[in-house]
Design a protein around this motif. Structure first.
Motif, PDB file in Angstrom:
ATOM      1  N   GLY A  79       9.064  -7.060  95.925  1.00 42.13           N
ATOM      2  CA  GLY A  79       7.713  -6.919  95.407  1.00 42.13           C
ATOM      3  C   GLY A  79       7.652  -6.777  93.897  1.00 42.13           C
ATOM      4  O   GLY A  79       6.570  -6.835  93.309  1.00 42.13           O
ATOM      5  N   LYS A  80       8.818  -6.581  93.263  1.00 42.86           N
ATOM      6  CA  LYS A  80       8.869  -6.429  91.806  1.00 42.86           C
ATOM      7  C   LYS A  80       9.342  -7.688  91.100  1.00 42.86           C
ATOM      8  O   LYS A  80       9.527  -7.682  89.882  1.00 42.86           O
ATOM      9  N   VAL A  81       9.566  -8.761  91.859  1.00 44.68           N
ATOM     10  CA  VAL A  81      10.058  -9.994  91.248  1.00 44.68           C
ATOM     11  C   VAL A  81       9.072 -10.467  90.175  1.00 44.68           C
ATOM     12  O   VAL A  81       7.854 -10.437  90.387  1.00 44.68           O
ATOM     13  N   PRO A  82       9.552 -10.872  89.005  1.00 48.20           N
ATOM     14  CA  PRO A  82       8.642 -11.368  87.971  1.00 48.20           C
ATOM     15  C   PRO A  82       7.869 -12.595  88.444  1.00 48.20           C
ATOM     16  O   PRO A  82       8.425 -13.453  89.138  1.00 48.20           O
ATOM     17  N   VAL A  83       6.612 -12.672  88.054  1.00 45.84           N
ATOM     18  CA  VAL A  83       5.754 -13.803  88.420  1.00 45.84           C
ATOM     19  C   VAL A  83       5.172 -14.417  87.155  1.00 45.84           C
ATOM     20  O   VAL A  83       4.554 -13.722  86.343  1.00 45.84           O
ATOM     21  N   LEU A  84       5.384 -15.712  86.993  1.00 41.29           N
ATOM     22  CA  LEU A  84       4.778 -16.464  85.897  1.00 41.29           C
ATOM     23  C   LEU A  84       3.747 -17.387  86.504  1.00 41.29           C
ATOM     24  O   LEU A  84       4.071 -18.248  87.318  1.00 41.29           O
ATOM     25  N   MET A  85       2.483 -17.211  86.134  1.00 45.17           N
ATOM     26  CA  MET A  85       1.395 -17.996  86.717  1.00 45.17           C
ATOM     27  C   MET A  85       1.169 -19.282  85.930  1.00 45.17           C
ATOM     28  O   MET A  85       1.249 -19.292  84.699  1.00 45.17           O
ATOM     29  N   LEU A  86       0.852 -20.338  86.658  1.00 49.05           N
ATOM     30  CA  LEU A  86       0.389 -21.578  86.057  1.00 49.05           C
ATOM     31  C   LEU A  86      -1.112 -21.648  86.301  1.00 49.05           C
ATOM     32  O   LEU A  86      -1.561 -21.655  87.449  1.00 49.05           O
ATOM     33  N   THR A  87      -1.897 -21.643  85.223  1.00 45.00           N
ATOM     34  CA  THR A  87      -3.347 -21.539  85.364  1.00 45.00           C
ATOM     35  C   THR A  87      -4.049 -22.771  84.832  1.00 45.00           C
ATOM     36  O   THR A  87      -3.493 -23.521  84.035  1.00 45.00           O
ATOM     37  N   ALA A  88      -5.284 -22.959  85.290  1.00 48.08           N
ATOM     38  CA  ALA A  88      -6.107 -24.051  84.792  1.00 48.08           C
ATOM     39  C   ALA A  88      -6.472 -23.774  83.340  1.00 48.08           C
ATOM     40  O   ALA A  88      -6.905 -22.676  82.991  1.00 48.08           O
ATOM     41  N   LYS A  89      -6.296 -24.768  82.495  1.00 49.10           N
ATOM     42  CA  LYS A  89      -6.589 -24.588  81.069  1.00 49.10           C
ATOM     43  C   LYS A  89      -8.068 -24.270  80.869  1.00 49.10           C
ATOM     44  O   LYS A  89      -8.938 -24.863  81.480  1.00 49.10           O
ATOM     45  N   GLY A  90      -8.322 -23.312  80.000  1.00 47.09           N
ATOM     46  CA  GLY A  90      -9.692 -22.954  79.675  1.00 47.09           C
ATOM     47  C   GLY A  90     -10.339 -22.024  80.672  1.00 47.09           C
ATOM     48  O   GLY A  90     -11.559 -21.879  80.690  1.00 47.09           O
ATOM     49  N   ASP A  91      -9.548 -21.364  81.521  1.00 50.05           N
ATOM     50  CA  ASP A  91     -10.106 -20.439  82.510  1.00 50.05           C
ATOM     51  C   ASP A  91      -9.492 -19.061  82.297  1.00 50.05           C
ATOM     52  O   ASP A  91      -8.614 -18.633  83.046  1.00 50.05           O
ATOM     53  N   PRO A  92      -9.934 -18.317  81.263  1.00 52.75           N
ATOM     54  CA  PRO A  92      -9.318 -17.032  80.948  1.00 52.75           C
ATOM     55  C   PRO A  92      -9.494 -15.987  82.034  1.00 52.75           C
ATOM     56  O   PRO A  92      -8.667 -15.083  82.159  1.00 52.75           O
ATOM     57  N   MET A  93     -10.550 -16.086  82.846  1.00 53.99           N
ATOM     58  CA  MET A  93     -10.769 -15.073  83.872  1.00 53.99           C
ATOM     59  C   MET A  93      -9.636 -15.059  84.893  1.00 53.99           C
ATOM     60  O   MET A  93      -9.185 -13.994  85.319  1.00 53.99           O
ATOM     61  N   ASP A  94      -9.173 -16.247  85.292  1.00 52.88           N
ATOM     62  CA  ASP A  94      -8.047 -16.303  86.218  1.00 52.88           C
ATOM     63  C   ASP A  94      -6.835 -15.610  85.629  1.00 52.88           C
ATOM     64  O   ASP A  94      -6.085 -14.913  86.322  1.00 52.88           O
ATOM     65  N   ARG A  95      -6.612 -15.819  84.335  1.00 50.24           N
ATOM     66  CA  ARG A  95      -5.454 -15.208  83.685  1.00 50.24           C
ATOM     67  C   ARG A  95      -5.575 -13.687  83.698  1.00 50.24           C
ATOM     68  O   ARG A  95      -4.619 -12.971  84.002  1.00 50.24           O
ATOM     69  N   ILE A  96      -6.750 -13.191  83.353  1.00 48.76           N
ATOM     70  CA  ILE A  96      -6.962 -11.749  83.297  1.00 48.76           C
ATOM     71  C   ILE A  96      -6.789 -11.124  84.676  1.00 48.76           C
ATOM     72  O   ILE A  96      -6.093 -10.114  84.842  1.00 48.76           O
ATOM     73  N   VAL A  97      -7.402 -11.740  85.691  1.00 52.64           N
ATOM     74  CA  VAL A  97      -7.281 -11.211  87.046  1.00 52.64           C
ATOM     75  C   VAL A  97      -5.834 -11.262  87.498  1.00 52.64           C
ATOM     76  O   VAL A  97      -5.325 -10.319  88.123  1.00 52.64           O
ATOM     77  N   GLY A  98      -5.142 -12.352  87.195  1.00 49.77           N
ATOM     78  CA  GLY A  98      -3.739 -12.473  87.574  1.00 49.77           C
ATOM     79  C   GLY A  98      -2.885 -11.384  86.956  1.00 49.77           C
ATOM     80  O   GLY A  98      -2.031 -10.781  87.620  1.00 49.77           O
TER      81      GLY A  98
END
Length: 237
Positions: A79-98
């Motif tokens: 459960g502590k494994v690092p996670v790097l998200m790939l997000t849709a460009k121009g969608d900061p809300m997804d990044r913040i929630v992630g």
């Protein structure tokens, strides 16, 4: 060889990026949907849990944000494994929630494979590198930070932090009483440089406070210095 798990439904992109990462010295497993990815995380085909997960947020079966939440709910080191998200460009809300759900970093699409590689290496380096320290455990009242075990407890109860959040906390605690700017904090953990209007550091600080403070809305350990950055209080409970 460090192992990566890529959860990405674009098989062409996954193949291209996977081959690039393999040429760079990583082992890469690929899952085309969330259910397969979660299964490979809990029952890895190599027999060992991956060192990092590259997670696309736009998956066909389960939203990537929900996948991130489920990963963080897994027991033990998985459960502590690092996670790097790939997000849709121009969608900061997804990044913040992630980030609020426990992701360690994000990369907007489209991206250069070299940048993905650099960010993966930065995240993994933060888990293994670090200058020698005189004491294994730092204690601030009821708060204990064990550098070797990479654990944090308050009154003996464990605090759930991501790898990146643990490193941020250590940076502040090692410099207790000293005000640090956001740039200094990011530089100290060897992460990416702070982008204009990027508030990811504030999101992580909020998560750390929620884990270690008695009242995250009225913090006593990590204090905000308006217009400057943060300071870790020397005197605590």
């Amino acid at each position: 060889m460090q192992q990566l798990l890529m959860i990405e439904d674009d098989t062409r992109l996954a193949q291209m990026v996977g081959e690039y990462l393999e040429r760079s010295g990583f082992g890469v497993s690929h899952a085309a949907d969330a259910k397969a990815g979660l299964h490979m995380l809990t029952e890895p085909p190599t027999g060992a849990a991956p060192d990092l997960v590259v997670l696309d947020l736009m998956l066909p079966d389960i939203d990537g944000l929900e996948v991130c939440r489920r990963v963080r709910a897994l027991p033990g080191d998985t459960g502590k494994v690092p996670v790097l998200m790939l997000t849709a460009k121009g969608d900061p809300m997804d990044r913040i929630v992630g980030l609020e759900l426990g992701a360690d970093d994000y990369l907007p699409k489209p991206f250069e494979p070299r940048e993905l590689l650099a960010r993966i290496r930065a995240i993994l380096r933060r888990r293994t590198d670090g200058a020698p320290v005189p004491a294994k455990t730092m204690r601030f009242g009821s708060l204990e930070i064990d550098r070797d075990a990479r654990t944090v407890t308050v009154n003996g109860a464990p605090c759930e932090l991501t790898s990146y959040q643990f490193d941020l906390l250590v940076v502040l605690a090692e410099r207790a009483g000293r005000v640090l700017t956001r740039d200094q904090i990011m530089e100290a953990v060897r992460g990416r440089e702070l982008e204009a209007f990027d508030r990811s550091i504030d999101v992580h600080m909020g998560r750390i406070r929620a884990a270690i403070e008695a009242d995250a809305k009225n913090p006593k350990r990590i204090l905000t210095v308006r217009g400057v950055g943060y300071v870790f209080a020397k005197q605590q409970d």
